[in-house]
Scaffold this motif. Structure first.
Motif, mmCIF file in Angstrom:
data_model
loop_
_atom_site.group_PDB
_atom_site.id
_atom_site.type_symbol
_atom_site.label_atom_id
_atom_site.label_comp_id
_atom_site.label_asym_id
_atom_site.label_seq_id
_atom_site.Cartn_x
_atom_site.Cartn_y
_atom_site.Cartn_z
ATOM 1 N N ASP A 114 0.819 -1.206 0.000
ATOM 2 C CA ASP A 114 0.000 0.000 0.000
ATOM 3 C C ASP A 114 0.858 1.262 0.000
ATOM 4 O OD1 ASP A 114 -2.182 -1.659 0.150
ATOM 5 O OD2 ASP A 114 -2.570 -1.301 2.280
ATOM 6 N N THR A 115 0.286 2.326 -0.524
ATOM 7 C CA THR A 115 0.872 3.654 -0.410
ATOM 8 C C THR A 115 0.192 4.360 0.759
ATOM 9 O OG1 THR A 115 1.352 3.776 -2.774
ATOM 10 C CG2 THR A 115 1.214 5.871 -1.575
ATOM 11 N N VAL A 116 0.991 4.842 1.710
ATOM 12 C CA VAL A 116 0.437 5.384 2.952
ATOM 13 C C VAL A 116 0.954 6.810 3.165
ATOM 14 C CG1 VAL A 116 0.220 5.095 5.448
ATOM 15 C CG2 VAL A 116 0.339 3.077 3.955
ATOM 16 N N ILE A 117 0.022 7.741 3.241
ATOM 17 C CA ILE A 117 0.339 9.137 3.535
ATOM 18 C C ILE A 117 -0.144 9.406 4.949
ATOM 19 C CG2 ILE A 117 0.156 11.521 2.758
ATOM 20 C CD1 ILE A 117 1.251 9.520 0.632
ATOM 21 N N GLY A 118 0.752 9.857 5.819
ATOM 22 C CA GLY A 118 0.401 10.073 7.215
ATOM 23 C C GLY A 118 -0.550 11.234 7.417
ATOM 24 N N ASN A 119 -0.559 11.776 8.608
ATOM 25 C CA ASN A 119 -1.418 12.908 8.964
ATOM 26 C C ASN A 119 -0.625 14.212 8.888
ATOM 27 O OD1 ASN A 119 -3.812 11.245 10.189
ATOM 28 N ND2 ASN A 119 -1.966 10.419 11.140
ATOM 29 N N ASP A 120 -1.312 15.303 8.574
ATOM 30 C CA ASP A 120 -0.687 16.624 8.528
ATOM 31 C C ASP A 120 0.486 16.649 7.549
ATOM 32 O OD1 ASP A 120 -0.300 19.309 9.234
ATOM 33 O OD2 ASP A 120 0.996 18.813 10.943
ATOM 34 N N VAL A 121 0.305 16.008 6.409
ATOM 35 C CA VAL A 121 1.333 15.944 5.365
ATOM 36 C C VAL A 121 0.984 16.937 4.258
ATOM 37 C CG1 VAL A 121 2.350 14.487 3.562
ATOM 38 C CG2 VAL A 121 1.941 13.549 5.853
ATOM 39 N N TRP A 122 1.977 17.666 3.805
ATOM 40 C CA TRP A 122 1.804 18.616 2.694
ATOM 41 C C TRP A 122 2.517 18.056 1.470
ATOM 42 C CZ3 TRP A 122 4.543 24.056 2.601
ATOM 43 C CH2 TRP A 122 4.212 24.723 1.401
ATOM 44 N N LEU A 123 1.741 17.796 0.418
ATOM 45 C CA LEU A 123 2.277 17.328 -0.855
ATOM 46 C C LEU A 123 2.217 18.482 -1.843
ATOM 47 C CD1 LEU A 123 0.521 13.818 -1.069
ATOM 48 C CD2 LEU A 123 2.775 14.379 -0.126
ATOM 49 N N GLY A 124 3.385 18.970 -2.256
ATOM 50 C CA GLY A 124 3.461 20.143 -3.108
ATOM 51 C C GLY A 124 3.053 19.883 -4.549
ATOM 52 N N TYR A 125 2.904 20.955 -5.274
ATOM 53 C CA TYR A 125 2.429 20.941 -6.656
ATOM 54 C C TYR A 125 3.189 19.928 -7.519
ATOM 55 C CZ TYR A 125 1.521 22.776 -11.381
ATOM 56 O OH TYR A 125 1.189 22.916 -12.710
ATOM 57 N N ARG A 126 2.432 19.038 -8.138
ATOM 58 C CA ARG A 126 2.916 18.055 -9.104
ATOM 59 C C ARG A 126 3.971 17.097 -8.542
ATOM 60 N NH1 ARG A 126 3.031 19.856 -15.277
ATOM 61 N NH2 ARG A 126 2.936 17.575 -15.347
ATOM 62 N N ALA A 127 3.941 16.894 -7.247
ATOM 63 C CA ALA A 127 4.774 15.837 -6.682
ATOM 64 C C ALA A 127 4.249 14.486 -7.156
ATOM 65 C CB ALA A 127 4.755 15.901 -5.155
ATOM 66 N N ALA A 128 5.133 13.512 -7.283
ATOM 67 C CA ALA A 128 4.754 12.152 -7.694
ATOM 68 C C ALA A 128 5.209 11.182 -6.611
ATOM 69 C CB ALA A 128 5.383 11.789 -9.029
ATOM 70 N N ILE A 129 4.295 10.323 -6.197
ATOM 71 C CA ILE A 129 4.574 9.355 -5.142
ATOM 72 C C ILE A 129 4.584 7.972 -5.771
ATOM 73 C CG2 ILE A 129 3.955 8.608 -2.823
ATOM 74 C CD1 ILE A 129 4.335 11.691 -3.172
ATOM 75 N N MET A 130 5.685 7.260 -5.659
ATOM 76 C CA MET A 130 5.831 5.945 -6.259
ATOM 77 C C MET A 130 5.122 4.866 -5.426
ATOM 78 S SD MET A 130 7.459 6.366 -9.110
ATOM 79 C CE MET A 130 6.567 7.922 -9.259
ATOM 80 N N PRO A 131 4.945 3.657 -5.991
ATOM 81 C CA PRO A 131 4.180 2.612 -5.297
ATOM 82 C C PRO A 131 4.805 2.193 -3.975
ATOM 83 C CG PRO A 131 4.494 2.039 -7.609
ATOM 84 C CD PRO A 131 5.356 3.223 -7.342
ATOM 85 N N GLY A 132 3.946 1.928 -3.001
ATOM 86 C CA GLY A 132 4.384 1.356 -1.741
ATOM 87 C C GLY A 132 5.109 2.298 -0.812
ATOM 88 N N ILE A 133 5.081 3.588 -1.099
ATOM 89 C CA ILE A 133 5.780 4.569 -0.278
ATOM 90 C C ILE A 133 4.964 4.890 0.978
ATOM 91 C CG2 ILE A 133 6.508 6.998 -0.194
ATOM 92 C CD1 ILE A 133 8.375 5.182 -1.796
ATOM 93 N N THR A 134 5.660 5.100 2.087
ATOM 94 C CA THR A 134 5.045 5.625 3.305
ATOM 95 C C THR A 134 5.644 6.994 3.584
ATOM 96 O OG1 THR A 134 4.607 3.463 4.302
ATOM 97 C CG2 THR A 134 4.786 5.335 5.796
ATOM 98 N N ILE A 135 4.782 7.983 3.729
ATOM 99 C CA ILE A 135 5.204 9.340 4.076
ATOM 100 C C ILE A 135 4.735 9.608 5.495
ATOM 101 C CG2 ILE A 135 4.971 11.784 3.527
ATOM 102 C CD1 ILE A 135 4.674 11.040 0.619
ATOM 103 N N GLY A 136 5.671 9.896 6.383
ATOM 104 C CA GLY A 136 5.374 10.028 7.793
ATOM 105 C C GLY A 136 4.578 11.275 8.139
#
Length: 213
Positions: A114-136
């Motif tokens: 799974d791709t997991v984005i935590g809480n209170d995370v800011w993803l900026g303009y046109r960012a790309a997140i690859m498969p299976g990534i966890t962002i704290g």
């Protein structure tokens, strides 16, 4: 004291290009927490188009926490994009059927979960997140970044591939924030602390940790 309604699709009156995402995206493989918003230059309907290669047969999910900020053009590349890399050819012969349909018998395409984005995370303009990534929790991903590995909590990353630019706070402060998990507080309490949440981190922590409510 009142707070925005987390169940409102469009929390800003007269403006329909920013939404509380959980009320707009309904997909069995996508979950979104309260107050996470998506802002799009055209239409919020673009969000699902930006979740690429999400197929039911891959079984992976996109899980996004609470209070996240997702800018226009952010892309999530899911496991359906994967091909065989250790074989003679990476070509997906079986996809095209006919006498090629058995080409994947006894084999499986690679998956990173799974791709997991935590809480209170800011993803900026046109960012790309690859498969299976966890962002704290509390992390910031810079505009145009390509995230190819996990991102620690309360860190700032950027570039292609994304690299650690700096921690947002010292390690001890990060541990205190992670222990508090303010995003899980009742909405009324978050509302009382909203002014502190947008101020100095140590002032907030000292006040929150000494509170009895």
């Amino acid at each position: 004291m009142t707070a925005p309604d987390p169940n409102a699709a469009f929390p800003l009156a007269g403006y329909n290009r920013l939404c509380f995402l959980k009320n707009v995206v309904h997909h069995p493989q996508i979950s979104v927490g309260d107050y996470t918003y998506y802002d799009d230059f055209e239409t919020v309907e673009n969000f699902l188009r930006q979740v690429r290669y999400l197929f039911d047969f891959t079984g992976d999910c996109l899980r996004i926490g609470k209070f996240c900020m997702i800018a226009s053009g952010v892309e999530f590349i899911m496991n359906g994009a994967n091909h065989l890399t250790g074989a003679v050819s990476a070509y997906p012969f079986a996809v095209f059927g006919h006498d090629w349909q058995g080409a994947m018998a006894g084999k499986a395409y690679p998956t990173k979960g799974d791709t997991v984005i935590g809480n209170d995370v800011w993803l900026g303009y046109r960012a790309a997140i690859m498969p299976g990534i966890t962002i704290g929790d509390g992390a910031i991903v810079g505009a145009y970044s390509v995230v190819t590995r996990d991102v620690p909590p309360y860190s700032v990353v950027g570039g292609n591939p994304a690299q650690l630019l700096r921690p947002r706070f010292e390690a001890a402060t990060v541990q205190r924030l992670l222990a508090l998990r303010w995003w899980d507080w009742p909405t009324a309490k978050i509302t009382r602390y909203a002014g502190l949440l947008t101020g100095d981190v140590h002032t907030f922590l000292n006040e929150a940790e000494s509170s009895v409510d």
